[in-house]
Design a protein around this motif. Structure first.
Motif, PDB file in Angstrom:
ATOM      1  N   GLN A  92      75.604-109.495 -33.438  1.00  0.00           N
ATOM      2  CA  GLN A  92      74.274-109.955 -33.807  1.00  0.00           C
ATOM      3  C   GLN A  92      73.357-108.754 -34.084  1.00  0.00           C
ATOM      4  O   GLN A  92      73.522-107.685 -33.510  1.00  0.00           O
ATOM      5  N   PRO A  93      72.389-108.916 -34.993  1.00  0.00           N
ATOM      6  CA  PRO A  93      71.586-107.780 -35.462  1.00  0.00           C
ATOM      7  C   PRO A  93      70.888-106.978 -34.371  1.00  0.00           C
ATOM      8  O   PRO A  93      70.808-105.749 -34.468  1.00  0.00           O
ATOM      9  N   ASN A  94      70.366-107.632 -33.336  1.00  0.00           N
ATOM     10  CA  ASN A  94      69.654-106.871 -32.306  1.00  0.00           C
ATOM     11  C   ASN A  94      70.602-105.958 -31.539  1.00  0.00           C
ATOM     12  O   ASN A  94      70.240-104.833 -31.160  1.00  0.00           O
ATOM     13  N   VAL A  95      71.849-106.394 -31.340  1.00  0.00           N
ATOM     14  CA  VAL A  95      72.824-105.551 -30.637  1.00  0.00           C
ATOM     15  C   VAL A  95      73.317-104.439 -31.569  1.00  0.00           C
ATOM     16  O   VAL A  95      73.571-103.320 -31.119  1.00  0.00           O
ATOM     17  N   VAL A  96      73.440-104.734 -32.867  1.00  0.00           N
ATOM     18  CA  VAL A  96      73.778-103.690 -33.835  1.00  0.00           C
ATOM     19  C   VAL A  96      72.745-102.570 -33.762  1.00  0.00           C
ATOM     20  O   VAL A  96      73.093-101.381 -33.751  1.00  0.00           O
ATOM     21  N   ARG A  97      71.481-102.941 -33.705  1.00  0.00           N
ATOM     22  CA  ARG A  97      70.422-101.935 -33.599  1.00  0.00           C
ATOM     23  C   ARG A  97      70.582-101.112 -32.307  1.00  0.00           C
ATOM     24  O   ARG A  97      70.461 -99.889 -32.317  1.00  0.00           O
ATOM     25  N   ASP A  98      70.865-101.799 -31.190  1.00  0.00           N
ATOM     26  CA  ASP A  98      71.015-101.097 -29.916  1.00  0.00           C
ATOM     27  C   ASP A  98      72.204-100.144 -29.946  1.00  0.00           C
ATOM     28  O   ASP A  98      72.125 -99.016 -29.437  1.00  0.00           O
ATOM     29  N   ILE A  99      73.309-100.592 -30.540  1.00  0.00           N
ATOM     30  CA  ILE A  99      74.495 -99.739 -30.629  1.00  0.00           C
ATOM     31  C   ILE A  99      74.197 -98.519 -31.500  1.00  0.00           C
ATOM     32  O   ILE A  99      74.598 -97.390 -31.177  1.00  0.00           O
ATOM     33  N   GLY A 100      73.464 -98.727 -32.586  1.00  0.00           N
ATOM     34  CA  GLY A 100      73.060 -97.597 -33.422  1.00  0.00           C
ATOM     35  C   GLY A 100      72.215 -96.599 -32.650  1.00  0.00           C
ATOM     36  O   GLY A 100      72.393 -95.377 -32.778  1.00  0.00           O
ATOM     37  N   ASP A 101      71.288 -97.107 -31.832  1.00  0.00           N
ATOM     38  CA  ASP A 101      70.450 -96.225 -31.017  1.00  0.00           C
ATOM     39  C   ASP A 101      71.297 -95.399 -30.051  1.00  0.00           C
ATOM     40  O   ASP A 101      71.054 -94.205 -29.851  1.00  0.00           O
ATOM     41  N   VAL A 102      72.300 -96.039 -29.445  1.00  0.00           N
ATOM     42  CA  VAL A 102      73.163 -95.336 -28.496  1.00  0.00           C
ATOM     43  C   VAL A 102      73.973 -94.246 -29.201  1.00  0.00           C
ATOM     44  O   VAL A 102      74.079 -93.120 -28.708  1.00  0.00           O
ATOM     45  N   ILE A 103      74.539 -94.575 -30.358  1.00  0.00           N
ATOM     46  CA  ILE A 103      75.323 -93.578 -31.095  1.00  0.00           C
ATOM     47  C   ILE A 103      74.455 -92.388 -31.471  1.00  0.00           C
ATOM     48  O   ILE A 103      74.856 -91.229 -31.295  1.00  0.00           O
ATOM     49  N   ARG A 104      73.258 -92.652 -31.962  1.00  0.00           N
ATOM     50  CA  ARG A 104      72.352 -91.563 -32.332  1.00  0.00           C
ATOM     51  C   ARG A 104      72.002 -90.713 -31.118  1.00  0.00           C
ATOM     52  O   ARG A 104      71.965 -89.483 -31.194  1.00  0.00           O
ATOM     53  N   ARG A 105      71.740 -91.357 -29.990  1.00  0.00           N
ATOM     54  CA  ARG A 105      71.374 -90.601 -28.789  1.00  0.00           C
ATOM     55  C   ARG A 105      72.534 -89.743 -28.297  1.00  0.00           C
ATOM     56  O   ARG A 105      72.359 -88.568 -27.963  1.00  0.00           O
ATOM     57  N   LEU A 106      73.721 -90.329 -28.240  1.00  0.00           N
ATOM     58  CA  LEU A 106      74.886 -89.568 -27.781  1.00  0.00           C
ATOM     59  C   LEU A 106      75.150 -88.380 -28.693  1.00  0.00           C
ATOM     60  O   LEU A 106      75.470 -87.275 -28.223  1.00  0.00           O
ATOM     61  N   ASN A 107      75.012 -88.602 -29.985  1.00  0.00           N
ATOM     62  CA  ASN A 107      75.297 -87.560 -30.956  1.00  0.00           C
ATOM     63  C   ASN A 107      74.225 -86.473 -30.950  1.00  0.00           C
ATOM     64  O   ASN A 107      74.532 -85.276 -30.895  1.00  0.00           O
ATOM     65  N   ARG A 108      72.982 -86.871 -30.969  1.00  0.00           N
ATOM     66  CA  ARG A 108      71.908 -85.902 -31.174  1.00  0.00           C
ATOM     67  C   ARG A 108      71.343 -85.327 -29.885  1.00  0.00           C
ATOM     68  O   ARG A 108      70.905 -84.176 -29.864  1.00  0.00           O
ATOM     69  N   ASP A 109      71.356 -86.107 -28.793  1.00  0.00           N
ATOM     70  CA  ASP A 109      70.822 -85.602 -27.528  1.00  0.00           C
ATOM     71  C   ASP A 109      71.898 -84.984 -26.644  1.00  0.00           C
ATOM     72  O   ASP A 109      71.621 -84.056 -25.890  1.00  0.00           O
ATOM     73  N   PHE A 110      73.119 -85.498 -26.732  1.00  0.00           N
ATOM     74  CA  PHE A 110      74.199 -85.024 -25.864  1.00  0.00           C
ATOM     75  C   PHE A 110      75.241 -84.204 -26.625  1.00  0.00           C
ATOM     76  O   PHE A 110      76.162 -83.665 -26.003  1.00  0.00           O
ATOM     77  N   GLY A 111      75.123 -84.123 -27.943  1.00  0.00           N
ATOM     78  CA  GLY A 111      76.057 -83.312 -28.726  1.00  0.00           C
ATOM     79  C   GLY A 111      77.441 -83.898 -28.859  1.00  0.00           C
ATOM     80  O   GLY A 111      78.389 -83.185 -29.207  1.00  0.00           O
ATOM     81  N   LEU A 112      77.602 -85.201 -28.592  1.00  0.00           N
ATOM     82  CA  LEU A 112      78.913 -85.836 -28.718  1.00  0.00           C
ATOM     83  C   LEU A 112      79.276 -85.972 -30.193  1.00  0.00           C
ATOM     84  O   LEU A 112      78.492 -86.487 -30.996  1.00  0.00           O
ATOM     85  N   THR A 113      80.457 -85.527 -30.557  1.00  0.00           N
ATOM     86  CA  THR A 113      80.949 -85.685 -31.924  1.00  0.00           C
ATOM     87  C   THR A 113      81.446 -87.114 -32.106  1.00  0.00           C
ATOM     88  O   THR A 113      82.122 -87.655 -31.225  1.00  0.00           O
ATOM     89  N   VAL A 114      81.105 -87.728 -33.235  1.00  0.00           N
ATOM     90  CA  VAL A 114      81.424 -89.133 -33.467  1.00  0.00           C
ATOM     91  C   VAL A 114      82.097 -89.282 -34.830  1.00  0.00           C
ATOM     92  O   VAL A 114      81.682 -88.666 -35.812  1.00  0.00           O
ATOM     93  N   LEU A 115      83.142 -90.104 -34.867  1.00  0.00           N
ATOM     94  CA  LEU A 115      83.776 -90.503 -36.113  1.00  0.00           C
ATOM     95  C   LEU A 115      83.870 -92.019 -36.096  1.00  0.00           C
ATOM     96  O   LEU A 115      84.433 -92.593 -35.157  1.00  0.00           O
ATOM     97  N   LEU A 116      83.303 -92.680 -37.107  1.00  0.00           N
ATOM     98  CA  LEU A 116      83.355 -94.129 -37.125  1.00  0.00           C
ATOM     99  C   LEU A 116      83.749 -94.650 -38.499  1.00  0.00           C
ATOM    100  O   LEU A 116      83.513 -93.999 -39.514  1.00  0.00           O
ATOM    101  N   VAL A 117      84.372 -95.815 -38.466  1.00  0.00           N
ATOM    102  CA  VAL A 117      84.591 -96.611 -39.676  1.00  0.00           C
ATOM    103  C   VAL A 117      83.492 -97.654 -39.707  1.00  0.00           C
ATOM    104  O   VAL A 117      83.225 -98.327 -38.698  1.00  0.00           O
TER     105      VAL A 117
END
Length: 231
Positions: free
Chosen positions: A164-189
Motif C-alpha cells: 500500500q502507498p503509505n508503507v511504500v513511502r515508509d520503506i523509501g524513507d528507511v532505505i534513504r536513511r540507511l543509505n545516507r545516514d548510516f552509509g549502507l550500500t543498497v542494490l534494489l530491483v
C-alpha cells in the motif's frame, strides 16, 4: 564494494546472464531496472549465492566470493530481501528477526534496537505470527530480518510490490536513511520509476541478461525508458 566481472549464468540450456559486468559504489544506492524476464532476479540470486554462475567473478569488498555459500556471503555482510518476502508465517515477528542473529560475526544474541526504531510496527506486533501481518508489514519484517545481520550491502528484490502507498513511502524513507545516514550500500530491483528516482543514486538498465545502460539516476531519460521499459 561490489564488482561483477563478465559473469554467465544458465538455466539448463537457457543463457540467462550474458557476460554481465556491474560495479556498485560503496555507500551508494543502485537500482536494477528492466522489463520482466531480463534476468534481474537471477542476478540478485547469483550475487547472494542462491544460484551458481558458470564463469566470471563476483568480488565483494575486494574478495572473490564467487564460490562461497549463501551462508558465507551473509556472514561476509550481504543481506537479501527476496521478491515475495519469504518470511516464516508460523513464527512470530520476534522469532523471524532472531533467525538472522546466527549469521552475525559479533555473536550478538538480541535484536538490535535500530530495527524497532526503523519499523515501530514490528515492536508492537513482535508476538504475532508473521503470517498474520499485512503485506506491507511482512515486507517491513523481511527488511528488518535482513538488517539484523548488520549487513554492509542490502539487496532488495522489488520491495514495493503489492504494498500500500503509505508503507511504500515508509520503506523509501528507511532505505534513504540507511543509505545516507548510516552509509549502507543498497542494490534494489524496482519497477516503480518514481520510487527508484526517489531513493537511488545510480541505475543499471538490463536487457536480455546484459547491462545495456548505466548512469546517475537523473540521467535515466525518457528515451531510455521508452527503449527498454515500454511494452
Amino acid at each position: 564494494m561490489l564488482s561483477i566481472q563478465t559473469i554467465n549464468q544458465f538455466y539448463g540450456q537457457s543463457h540467462i546472464l550474458r557476460s554481465l559486468s556491474l560495479d556498485l559504489r560503496s555507500g551508494s544506492c543502485g537500482c536494477l531496472i528492466g522489463r520482466n524476464g531480463v534476468g534481474k532476479t537471477t542476478l540478485l540470486k547469483s550475487i547472494t549465492g542462491l544460484l551458481p554462475i558458470r564463469d566470471g567473478q563476483i568480488q565483494f569488498n575486494g574478495s572473490d566470493i564467487s564460490k562461497l555459500s549463501t551462508e558465507a556471503r551473509a556472514r561476509a555482510g550481504i543481506g537479501y530481501v527476496p521478491q515475495g518476502r519469504d518470511i516464516f508465517p508460523l513464527l512470530t515477528v520476534e522469532e523471524n528477526l532472531k533467525i538472522s542473529l546466527g549469521a552475525r560475526p559479533d555473536k550478538l544474541r538480541h535484536i538490535p534496537s535500530l530495527i524497532y526504531e526503523l519499523f515501530p510496527v514490528l515492536q508492537s506486533m513482535k508476538h504475532r505470527r508473521g503470517g498474520d501481518l499485512s503485506g506491507g508489514q511482512q515486507q517491513q519484517l523481511a527488511i528488518g530480518r535482513a538488517l539484523v545481520l548488520d549487513p554492509k550491502l542490502l539487496i532488495l528484490d522489488e520491495p514495493t510490490e503489492g504494498i500500500q502507498p503509505n508503507v511504500v513511502r515508509d520503506i523509501g524513507d528507511v532505505i534513504r536513511r540507511l543509505n545516507r545516514d548510516f552509509g549502507l550500500t543498497v542494490l534494489l530491483v524496482e519497477q516503480k520509476l518514481p520510487f527508484a528516482r526517489r531513493v537511488a543514486d545510480d541505475f543499471f538498465m538490463m536487457e536480455k541478461g546484459e547491462i545495456v545502460a548505466t548512469g546517475a539516476i537523473d540521467q535515466l531519460s525518457d528515451a531510455l525508458v521508452r527503449q527498454y521499459l515500454s511494452v
